[in-house]
Design an enzyme around this catalytic site. Structure first.
Site, PDB file in Angstrom:
ATOM      1  N   GLY A 272      27.923 -35.327  80.856  1.00 62.08           N
ATOM      2  CA  GLY A 272      28.637 -34.108  80.534  1.00 62.08           C
ATOM      3  C   GLY A 272      29.081 -34.083  79.079  1.00 62.08           C
ATOM      4  O   GLY A 272      28.387 -34.582  78.185  1.00 62.08           O
ATOM      5  N   SER A 273      30.252 -33.524  78.839  1.00 62.85           N
ATOM      6  CA  SER A 273      30.674 -33.229  77.463  1.00 62.85           C
ATOM      7  C   SER A 273      30.945 -34.461  76.602  1.00 62.85           C
ATOM      8  O   SER A 273      31.010 -34.342  75.381  1.00 62.85           O
ATOM      9  CB  SER A 273      31.915 -32.329  77.488  1.00 62.85           C
ATOM     10  N   VAL A 274      31.125 -35.652  77.204  1.00 63.93           N
ATOM     11  CA  VAL A 274      31.258 -36.856  76.384  1.00 63.93           C
ATOM     12  C   VAL A 274      29.992 -37.036  75.548  1.00 63.93           C
ATOM     13  O   VAL A 274      30.034 -37.517  74.416  1.00 63.93           O
ATOM     14  CB  VAL A 274      31.513 -38.100  77.265  1.00 63.93           C
ATOM     15  N   LYS A 276      28.414 -34.859  74.051  1.00 67.17           N
ATOM     16  CA  LYS A 276      28.420 -33.968  72.888  1.00 67.17           C
ATOM     17  C   LYS A 276      28.630 -34.718  71.578  1.00 67.17           C
ATOM     18  O   LYS A 276      28.281 -34.201  70.506  1.00 67.17           O
ATOM     19  CB  LYS A 276      29.492 -32.892  73.058  1.00 67.17           C
TER      20      LYS A 276
END
Length: 536
Positions: A272-274, A276
């Site tokens: 997920g957003s980690v 990014k």
């Protein structure tokens, strides 16, 4: 007369030609060859605390053909062997059996009690059994040993050749009943196994275990929790924890065999957003954007005519705010700008798709869609951390590279291996490659500080310390099931610690990374920074 001559000739032939073979046969029947088990090496943490050691014990064997009264013997020793009396009697009564193992690893006290009975046909061999003084602490990383003393899982398995030592041999004369007589004819002493010192700090490991245990009870995640603390500059693993776990002193108890693996290094998940931080690093390094560039987040992004929704609707923001507030919309646009080839170059450069090479068995390599099968929708998803699967260790190793000056460092858990006090192997920090420039890394550090100061990671704030990090929440392929995660570091100017928390399928009290994973990291970092006397 002829018969007498034939007998004389036969005796002469036996004496001249068969004497050597007969002597060897007699020697085999009247000589005992006893293999002497070596003492297994000790495993220590970085401060010298014992994590795995040995305690004296005994193995008990029987040669039923020498046992005259199996019933009496069974009555005398069954209580010391933890074996049913009737089962023992059946073994001892089998005169066709040359040798039987009655019990291994009985207590040293019980072994001595059997020895003192001095029963012909019953043999006790002094040995050691493995002991883990802190029980569940680091269980999936340490692993455990089998009945023969060899390592079966974890470090006990991967470092078995160093730990196991070299067996010895005792050659002794025996009487007609197989009992040793006199001193050994020859004695080859066993050589103790090598000792191993880990990078693990038991104090920090204790902080991690305590925080993870609390989170496990609070959020009841059906997929468990994994946590790793690392020195982001050296790659040294300071703590690694999973719940549920097991006690290596009794690995089969309470369904312990379900938890022998080490999810922190082996199980994959969508980050997920980690993730990014990888896309952001590539974008800044390739100059496809800047922290101040303006974007618009309407709550979705159009990809090949298809609307992909974002969990945010932020309106006008710059790129730094897109990181801070975790805008999927902006990251899908950034992914398009980078293009598949360039993004994949950075994904591989950060170590995804291959094991890190840590000295632990069973490490996973993650899962990346082959580039020829990636479509525009896949590219958009990968840009914000979906459509790609990683291990917690891979993610933390890559995250550390984004904030340590740009260097991918091989994670390490073995510090030194010793033969007595002589160091025979020292594992020094190993830089795999430089992935991004120090300038890009510095820029990203302060963007990630904003995530904790003002964005989705506020729950990781520690009074008196600067903390950076990135939250992640992924909805799994089963509706209503999520993976919540947080990767963080502190202090921001000179990172001493990096951490990752992964909580799979929490069933109560929240499911967002910033909501449930960040507080776990905060507790661990706060305690560890104070313990290490890191300046505020």
């Amino acid at each position: 007369m002829a018969i007498i001559i034939l007998l004389i000739l036969r005796l002469m032939w036996i004496q001249i030609f068969m004497s050597g073979k007969l002597a060897m046969a007699v020697e085999r029947q009247t000589t005992s060859y006893i293999v002497l088990k070596p003492e297994r090496g000790t495993i220590y943490d970085i401060n010298g605390s014992i994590l795995a050691t040995n305690i004296p014990a005994g193995d008990v064997f029987a040669s039923p053909k020498y046992i005259k009264y199996p019933g009496k013997v069974s009555d005398e020793i069954y209580k010391y062997l933890n074996i049913d009396r009737n089962k023992l009697y059946k073994i001892l009564s089998n005169k066709g059996s040359e040798w039987s193992v009655l019990s291994r690893g009985i207590s040293f006290d019980n072994a001595n009690k059997i020895k003192k009975l001095n029963i012909p046909g019953i043999y006790v061999e002094n040995t050691n059994i493995r002991s883990y003084p802190d029980n569940n602490l680091l269980s999936q990383t340490l692993g455990y040993t089998g009945i023969d003393g060899d390592g079966l899982f974890g470090l006990e398995y991967s470092c078995n050749n160093y730990l196991k030592g070299i067996p010895g041999l005792e050659i002794t004369n025996t009487d007609a009943e197989g009992t040793a007589t006199g001193l050994p004819n020859k004695l080859y002493k066993p050589q103790k196994g090598n000792d191993i010192v880990l990078t693990i700090d038991s104090v920090i490991q204790g902080y991690v275990d305590k925080a993870v245990e609390k989170a496990y009870e609070k959020y009841s995640p059906t997929g468990g929790i994994s946590a790793i603390v690392m020195n982001p500059k050296t790659g040294d693993i300071l703590a690694i924890s999973n719940k549920p776990d097991f006690n290596p002193n009794s690995p089969d108890k309470n369904d312990g065999n379900k938890y022998w693996g080490n999810p922190a290094i082996s199980e994959i998940y969508e980050p997920g957003s980690v993730f990014k931080v990888v896309t952001a690093s590539a974008a800044l390094e390739e100059a496809v954007t800047t922290p101040d560039e303006q974007f618009y987040d309407p709550g979705y992004y159009m990809v090949s005519g298809r609307k992909i929704n974002s969990w945010t609707k932020l309106g006008s923001i710059n790129f730094a705010q897109a990181v801070e507030k975790s805008s999927d919309t902006v990251f899908m646009e950034i992914g398009e700008r980078l293009g598949l080839q360039k993004l994949y170059d950075y994904i591989h450069a950060f170590g995804f798709g291959t094991p890190t090479g840590i000295d632990l068995p069973g490490e996973g390599k993650g899962m990346i869609i082959p580039p020829e099968k990636v479509n525009s929708i896949d590219l958009a998803s990968i840009s914000f951390g979906q459509g790609i699967a990683v291990t917690p260790l891979q993610m933390l190793t890559a995250f550390s590279a984004t904030i340590n000056g740009g260097y991918l460092v091989k994670p390490n858990i073995v510090k030194i291996i010793k033969d007595n006090n002589k160091i025979i192997k020292e594992c020094k920090p190993q830089i795999v490659r430089q992935v991004i420039s120090s300038k890009t890394s510095k820029t990203l550090k302060y963007m990630l500080q904003k995530v904790v100061d003002e964005g989705t990671g506020k729950a990781a704030q520690i009074p008196g310390y600067t903390v950076g990090g990135k939250t992640g929440t992924t909805e799994n392929y089963s509706p209503g099931k999520y993976t919540a995660s947080f990767a963080g570091f502190a202090p921001v100017d000179n990172p001493k610690l990096a951490i990752i928390i992964v909580i799979k399928n929490p069933t109560k009290n929240g499911h967002m990374g910033g909501e449930i994973a960040a507080p776990v990291a905060q507790e661990i970092l706060a305690n560890s920074l104070r313990y290490l006397n890191v300046e505020k």
